[in-house]
Design a protein around this motif. Structure first.
Motif, mmCIF file in Angstrom:
data_model
loop_
_atom_site.group_PDB
_atom_site.id
_atom_site.type_symbol
_atom_site.label_atom_id
_atom_site.label_comp_id
_atom_site.label_asym_id
_atom_site.label_seq_id
_atom_site.Cartn_x
_atom_site.Cartn_y
_atom_site.Cartn_z
ATOM 1 N N LYS A 130 0.818 -1.221 0.000
ATOM 2 C CA LYS A 130 0.000 0.000 0.000
ATOM 3 C C LYS A 130 0.850 1.270 0.000
ATOM 4 O O LYS A 130 0.493 2.263 -0.637
ATOM 5 C CB LYS A 130 -0.930 0.006 1.211
ATOM 6 N N SER A 131 1.962 1.245 0.719
ATOM 7 C CA SER A 131 2.784 2.452 0.864
ATOM 8 C C SER A 131 4.155 2.337 0.203
ATOM 9 O O SER A 131 4.863 3.336 0.078
ATOM 10 C CB SER A 131 2.993 2.749 2.352
ATOM 11 N N GLU A 133 6.632 1.202 1.555
ATOM 12 C CA GLU A 133 7.639 1.302 2.605
ATOM 13 C C GLU A 133 8.009 -0.093 3.105
ATOM 14 O O GLU A 133 7.192 -1.015 3.063
ATOM 15 C CB GLU A 133 7.124 2.131 3.783
ATOM 16 N N ASP A 192 5.229 7.858 16.548
ATOM 17 C CA ASP A 192 5.177 8.410 15.192
ATOM 18 C C ASP A 192 5.688 9.846 15.243
ATOM 19 O O ASP A 192 4.916 10.790 15.438
ATOM 20 C CB ASP A 192 3.743 8.368 14.661
ATOM 21 N N LYS A 194 6.695 11.861 12.977
ATOM 22 C CA LYS A 194 6.202 12.743 11.915
ATOM 23 C C LYS A 194 4.887 13.401 12.323
ATOM 24 O O LYS A 194 4.645 14.576 12.032
ATOM 25 C CB LYS A 194 6.028 11.954 10.615
ATOM 26 N N LYS A 195 4.023 12.625 12.992
ATOM 27 C CA LYS A 195 2.761 13.186 13.497
ATOM 28 C C LYS A 195 2.934 13.827 14.873
ATOM 29 O O LYS A 195 2.019 14.482 15.372
ATOM 30 C CB LYS A 195 1.697 12.084 13.594
ATOM 31 N N TYR A 207 -3.177 1.468 9.595
ATOM 32 C CA TYR A 207 -3.538 1.288 8.192
ATOM 33 C C TYR A 207 -2.355 1.792 7.364
ATOM 34 O O TYR A 207 -2.055 2.981 7.345
ATOM 35 C CB TYR A 207 -4.826 2.041 7.881
ATOM 36 N N THR A 208 -1.680 0.870 6.706
ATOM 37 C CA THR A 208 -0.328 1.132 6.218
ATOM 38 C C THR A 208 -0.240 2.118 5.056
ATOM 39 O O THR A 208 0.818 2.698 4.826
ATOM 40 C CB THR A 208 0.342 -0.191 5.801
ATOM 41 N N GLU A 209 -1.328 2.332 4.321
ATOM 42 C CA GLU A 209 -1.255 3.223 3.162
ATOM 43 C C GLU A 209 -0.887 4.644 3.568
ATOM 44 O O GLU A 209 0.007 5.271 2.986
ATOM 45 C CB GLU A 209 -2.575 3.218 2.397
ATOM 46 N N LYS A 210 -1.575 5.181 4.603
ATOM 47 C CA LYS A 210 -1.322 6.556 5.052
ATOM 48 C C LYS A 210 -0.903 6.616 6.518
ATOM 49 O O LYS A 210 -0.808 7.698 7.090
ATOM 50 C CB LYS A 210 -2.570 7.412 4.836
ATOM 51 N N ASN A 211 -0.699 5.448 7.124
ATOM 52 C CA ASN A 211 -0.311 5.350 8.538
ATOM 53 C C ASN A 211 -1.376 5.910 9.479
ATOM 54 O O ASN A 211 -1.056 6.411 10.569
ATOM 55 C CB ASN A 211 1.038 6.037 8.787
ATOM 56 N N ASP A 212 -2.646 5.858 9.057
ATOM 57 C CA ASP A 212 -3.740 6.181 9.971
ATOM 58 C C ASP A 212 -3.822 5.085 11.033
ATOM 59 O O ASP A 212 -3.455 3.929 10.780
ATOM 60 C CB ASP A 212 -5.066 6.274 9.219
#
Length: 225
Positions: A130-131, A133, A192, A194-195, A207-212
């Motif tokens: 998904k990402s 990464e 996290d 970055k957040k 949720y690995t696509e956007k790290n939600d």
């Protein structure tokens, strides 16, 4: 002339001895799974085939093109279940490569029929679909299902997971690569940067696509500049 002949003879004998000592045995095993037949190609310094088990030792290299799997190790057993070759057991350190990932492990198993198995004391790297990464997972025990791209595992003191800037620790994890869901259970800690979020929880999902993320019984620290 005789002396020259002796020298040449000694050189030839030496070459033959070196060739014998460095030669590897190559075996090919064809097995029929529930879905299709596949070929397991193995080269090793030593091989001991029997009716229901084949033992390999030395420099052991395994390749299964149909499964997109390869292994490097120094000792291995391939065993029959019923009338077909079914399981691979490696009781020593191994380098394991599979579609979209790789692992170093102290020992492992592989089911030729289902593409499932277990890694012991391993570090696994998986490219998240998904990402894109890399997810790096350190466990005592990791169970994998390459057919369905699912992984789960545990570690005494906590499974260690790194994905990009995110680090996480939990008693147990489950990762569904196709869905892009990384689930954590028991004494969860997620950082996290970055957040600007550090969180503890009883369980959580990334949720690995956007790290939600979502979590239960959570405590959160927010870094505010």
């Amino acid at each position: 002339m005789k002396r020259l002949f002796r020298i040449v003879s000694l050189i030839v004998v030496s070459i033959v001895i070196v060739a014998v000592l460095t030669a590897q045995t190559t075996t090919t095993i064809t097995t029929t799974t529930q879905k299709k037949s596949k070929t397991v190609r193995v080269s090793a310094d030593y091989v001991e085939p029997k009716s229901d088990v084949i033992y390999y030792k030395g420099r052991v290299f395994v390749n299964i093109d149909e499964d997109k799997v390869s292994v490097k190790t120094t000792e291995m057993y391939v065993k029959k279940v019923g009338d077909k070759w079914k399981t691979v057991e490696i009781p020593v350190k191994a380098e394991f490569s599979f579609d979209g990932g790789s692992a170093t492990t102290e020992k492992m198993t592989y089911d030729l029929d289902n593409r499932t198995g277990t890694l012991t004391n391993s570090t696994v790297t998986i490219v998240d679909s998904k990402s894109n990464e890399k997810i790096i997972i350190i466990t005592d025990t990791l169970n994998y299902d390459l057919e369905n791209d699912r992984y789960n595992g545990t570690k005494k003191g906590g499974v260690s997971i790194t994905k990009g800037d995110i680090t996480a620790v939990a008693d147990r994890f489950e990762y569904d690569k196709k869905k892009g869901e990384l689930s954590l259970f028991g004494a969860v800690v997620i950082n996290d940067p970055k957040k600007g979020v550090k969180m503890t929880a009883s369980d959580a999902v990334i949720y690995t696509e956007k790290n939600d993320m979502k979590a239960n019984n959570a405590n959160i620290e927010l870094k505010v500049d």
